[in-house]
Scaffold this motif. Structure first.
Motif, PDB file in Angstrom:
ATOM      1  N   ASP A  27     -67.970  13.584  40.864  1.00 44.53           N
ATOM      2  CA  ASP A  27     -67.826  14.390  41.960  1.00 44.53           C
ATOM      3  C   ASP A  27     -67.621  13.861  42.870  1.00 44.53           C
ATOM      4  N   GLU A  28     -69.878  14.364  43.293  1.00 44.18           N
ATOM      5  CA  GLU A  28     -70.275  14.538  44.812  1.00 44.18           C
ATOM      6  C   GLU A  28     -70.866  12.811  45.149  1.00 44.18           C
ATOM      7  N   SER A  29     -70.823  11.878  43.880  1.00 46.64           N
ATOM      8  CA  SER A  29     -72.406  10.605  44.887  1.00 46.64           C
ATOM      9  C   SER A  29     -71.590   9.308  44.054  1.00 46.64           C
ATOM     10  N   LEU A  30     -71.939   8.650  44.775  1.00 49.83           N
ATOM     11  CA  LEU A  30     -72.598   7.322  44.386  1.00 49.83           C
ATOM     12  C   LEU A  30     -73.295   6.515  44.344  1.00 49.83           C
ATOM     13  N   HIS A  31     -74.010   5.386  43.802  1.00 49.71           N
ATOM     14  CA  HIS A  31     -74.805   4.869  43.661  1.00 49.71           C
ATOM     15  C   HIS A  31     -74.474   3.343  43.187  1.00 49.71           C
ATOM     16  N   ALA A  32     -74.817   2.207  44.300  1.00 49.38           N
ATOM     17  CA  ALA A  32     -74.342   0.873  44.225  1.00 49.38           C
ATOM     18  C   ALA A  32     -75.785   0.449  44.608  1.00 49.38           C
ATOM     19  N   GLU A  33     -75.045  -1.113  44.120  1.00 50.13           N
ATOM     20  CA  GLU A  33     -76.486  -2.123  44.595  1.00 50.13           C
ATOM     21  C   GLU A  33     -75.766  -3.018  45.215  1.00 50.13           C
ATOM     22  N   VAL A  34     -76.731  -4.716  45.984  1.00 43.97           N
ATOM     23  CA  VAL A  34     -75.768  -4.927  46.843  1.00 43.97           C
ATOM     24  C   VAL A  34     -77.684  -5.999  46.415  1.00 43.97           C
ATOM     25  N   ALA A  35     -77.166  -7.606  46.430  1.00 43.45           N
ATOM     26  CA  ALA A  35     -78.599  -8.264  46.204  1.00 43.45           C
ATOM     27  C   ALA A  35     -78.312  -9.167  47.338  1.00 43.45           C
ATOM     28  N   ILE A  36     -79.265  -9.672  47.702  1.00 41.05           N
ATOM     29  CA  ILE A  36     -79.007 -10.508  49.430  1.00 41.05           C
ATOM     30  C   ILE A  36     -79.822 -10.932  48.926  1.00 41.05           C
ATOM     31  N   THR A  37     -78.909 -12.534  48.666  1.00 42.60           N
ATOM     32  CA  THR A  37     -79.084 -13.772  48.715  1.00 42.60           C
ATOM     33  C   THR A  37     -77.995 -14.919  49.945  1.00 42.60           C
ATOM     34  N   PRO A  38     -78.501 -15.769  49.402  1.00 51.40           N
ATOM     35  CA  PRO A  38     -77.715 -17.056  50.957  1.00 51.40           C
ATOM     36  C   PRO A  38     -76.436 -17.126  51.182  1.00 51.40           C
ATOM     37  N   GLU A  39     -75.752 -16.580  50.034  1.00 48.78           N
ATOM     38  CA  GLU A  39     -74.347 -16.532  49.964  1.00 48.78           C
ATOM     39  C   GLU A  39     -73.488 -15.275  50.913  1.00 48.78           C
ATOM     40  N   SER A  40     -74.472 -13.880  51.121  1.00 52.15           N
ATOM     41  CA  SER A  40     -74.314 -12.824  51.127  1.00 52.15           C
ATOM     42  C   SER A  40     -73.406 -12.774  52.378  1.00 52.15           C
ATOM     43  N   MET A  41     -72.479 -12.155  53.038  1.00 55.08           N
ATOM     44  CA  MET A  41     -71.442 -11.802  54.547  1.00 55.08           C
ATOM     45  C   MET A  41     -73.091 -11.461  55.350  1.00 55.08           C
ATOM     46  N   PHE A  42     -72.376 -12.206  56.488  1.00 52.99           N
ATOM     47  CA  PHE A  42     -73.432 -12.086  57.637  1.00 52.99           C
ATOM     48  C   PHE A  42     -75.676 -12.333  57.307  1.00 52.99           C
ATOM     49  N   SER A  44     -78.140 -14.783  57.196  1.00 50.32           N
ATOM     50  CA  SER A  44     -78.538 -15.660  58.708  1.00 50.32           C
ATOM     51  C   SER A  44     -79.541 -15.738  58.881  1.00 50.32           C
ATOM     52  N   GLU A  45     -80.268 -17.350  58.496  1.00 47.81           N
ATOM     53  CA  GLU A  45     -82.609 -17.143  58.788  1.00 47.81           C
ATOM     54  C   GLU A  45     -82.799 -16.316  57.527  1.00 47.81           C
ATOM     55  N   GLY A  46     -82.079 -15.907  56.528  1.00 45.58           N
ATOM     56  CA  GLY A  46     -83.068 -15.630  55.547  1.00 45.58           C
ATOM     57  C   GLY A  46     -83.149 -14.462  55.268  1.00 45.58           C
ATOM     58  N   ALA A  47     -82.274 -13.414  55.878  1.00 42.34           N
ATOM     59  CA  ALA A  47     -82.028 -12.224  55.871  1.00 42.34           C
ATOM     60  C   ALA A  47     -80.321 -11.315  56.109  1.00 42.34           C
ATOM     61  N   VAL A  48     -79.984 -10.367  55.622  1.00 45.62           N
ATOM     62  CA  VAL A  48     -78.986  -9.555  56.890  1.00 45.62           C
ATOM     63  C   VAL A  48     -79.858  -8.524  57.329  1.00 45.62           C
ATOM     64  N   GLY A  49     -78.914  -8.298  58.516  1.00 45.86           N
ATOM     65  CA  GLY A  49     -79.805  -7.803  59.889  1.00 45.86           C
ATOM     66  C   GLY A  49     -79.373  -6.802  59.354  1.00 45.86           C
ATOM     67  N   ALA A  50     -80.075  -5.414  59.935  1.00 44.45           N
ATOM     68  CA  ALA A  50     -80.054  -4.095  58.694  1.00 44.45           C
ATOM     69  C   ALA A  50     -78.877  -3.528  59.634  1.00 44.45           C
ATOM     70  N   TRP A  51     -78.377  -3.631  60.482  1.00 39.66           N
ATOM     71  CA  TRP A  51     -76.760  -3.429  61.262  1.00 39.66           C
ATOM     72  C   TRP A  51     -76.203  -3.189  59.935  1.00 39.66           C
ATOM     73  N   ALA A  93     -84.561  -6.270  59.061  1.00 35.13           N
ATOM     74  CA  ALA A  93     -83.430  -6.512  58.144  1.00 35.13           C
ATOM     75  C   ALA A  93     -83.578  -6.540  57.226  1.00 35.13           C
ATOM     76  N   PHE A  94     -82.760  -7.138  56.476  1.00 32.87           N
ATOM     77  CA  PHE A  94     -82.660  -7.042  54.776  1.00 32.87           C
ATOM     78  C   PHE A  94     -82.969  -8.291  53.839  1.00 32.87           C
ATOM     79  N   ALA A  95     -84.012  -8.984  53.126  1.00 33.94           N
ATOM     80  CA  ALA A  95     -85.230  -9.644  53.463  1.00 33.94           C
ATOM     81  C   ALA A  95     -83.746 -10.750  52.319  1.00 33.94           C
ATOM     82  N   ALA A  96     -83.397 -12.430  52.458  1.00 36.75           N
ATOM     83  CA  ALA A  96     -83.427 -12.475  51.045  1.00 36.75           C
ATOM     84  C   ALA A  96     -83.818 -12.452  49.817  1.00 36.75           C
ATOM     85  N   GLY A  97     -83.254 -12.299  48.172  1.00 35.21           N
ATOM     86  CA  GLY A  97     -83.872 -12.191  46.829  1.00 35.21           C
ATOM     87  C   GLY A  97     -83.838 -10.170  46.845  1.00 35.21           C
ATOM     88  N   SER A  98     -83.963  -9.405  48.337  1.00 36.76           N
ATOM     89  CA  SER A  98     -83.922  -8.657  47.799  1.00 36.76           C
ATOM     90  C   SER A  98     -82.330  -8.192  46.868  1.00 36.76           C
TER      91      SER A  98
END
Length: 151
Positions: A27-42, A44-51, A93-98
């Motif tokens: 009811d108060e929280s959630l934990h999710a996960e995302v893998a950074i891959t070349p298919e990830s939206m945004f 570019s150049e081996g990573a996804v910008g920290a923004w 940035a969040f690096a590919a493979g993270s």
């Protein structure tokens, strides 16, 4: 209880549905996960910008709202990101493979649909990468709200 597909909890679709999977929620929280891959939206150049971390947090907040709605037998509704406060990220940035873990915890929720969530992003080892407070608004009736807003 089985963990639902996170894409069923967030009103985003296609490439704009950024999160990979739901790990757990209450009811108060959630934990999710995302893998950074070349298919990830945004990606570019081996990573996804920290923004993009702000959007990962916002979508985790949306997933929490969807999860809570599902627990009440209600449909997933649209909400709005109002802003972020004190977004601090220790990486450029969040690096590919993270594999990032996103945690959102409700700080406050008003009856009027306004809410604030304390959020953090960790790497696979549990090291904190980013934090922020995300403010959101989820009107009870989004169509009515949009019609009133257009006037």
């Amino acid at each position: 209880m089985s963990v639902p597909d996170i894409h069923e909890l967030v009103p985003h679709s296609g490439a704009m549905s950024l999160l990979g999977r739901l790990l757990d929620a209450d009811d108060e929280s959630l934990h999710a996960e995302v893998a950074i891959t070349p298919e990830s939206m945004f990606y570019s150049e081996g990573a996804v910008g920290a923004w993009v971390g702000v959007e990962y947090m916002a979508q985790a907040v949306a997933a929490h709202a969807g999860w809570c709605a599902r627990q009440k037998g209600e449909p997933v509704r649209v909400g709005f990101l109002l802003g972020s406060r004190k977004y601090a990220c220790k990486v450029a940035a969040f690096a590919a493979g993270s594999v990032l873990k996103i945690e959102v915890r409700r700080a406050l929720q008003g009856e009027n649909g306004l809410g604030a969530f304390d959020c953090r992003i960790e790497d696979g080892s549990g090291a904190e990468l980013a934090t922020a407070t995300i403010t959101v608004f989820q009107p009870h009736n989004v169509e009515e709200f949009l019609q009133r807003s257009a006037k």
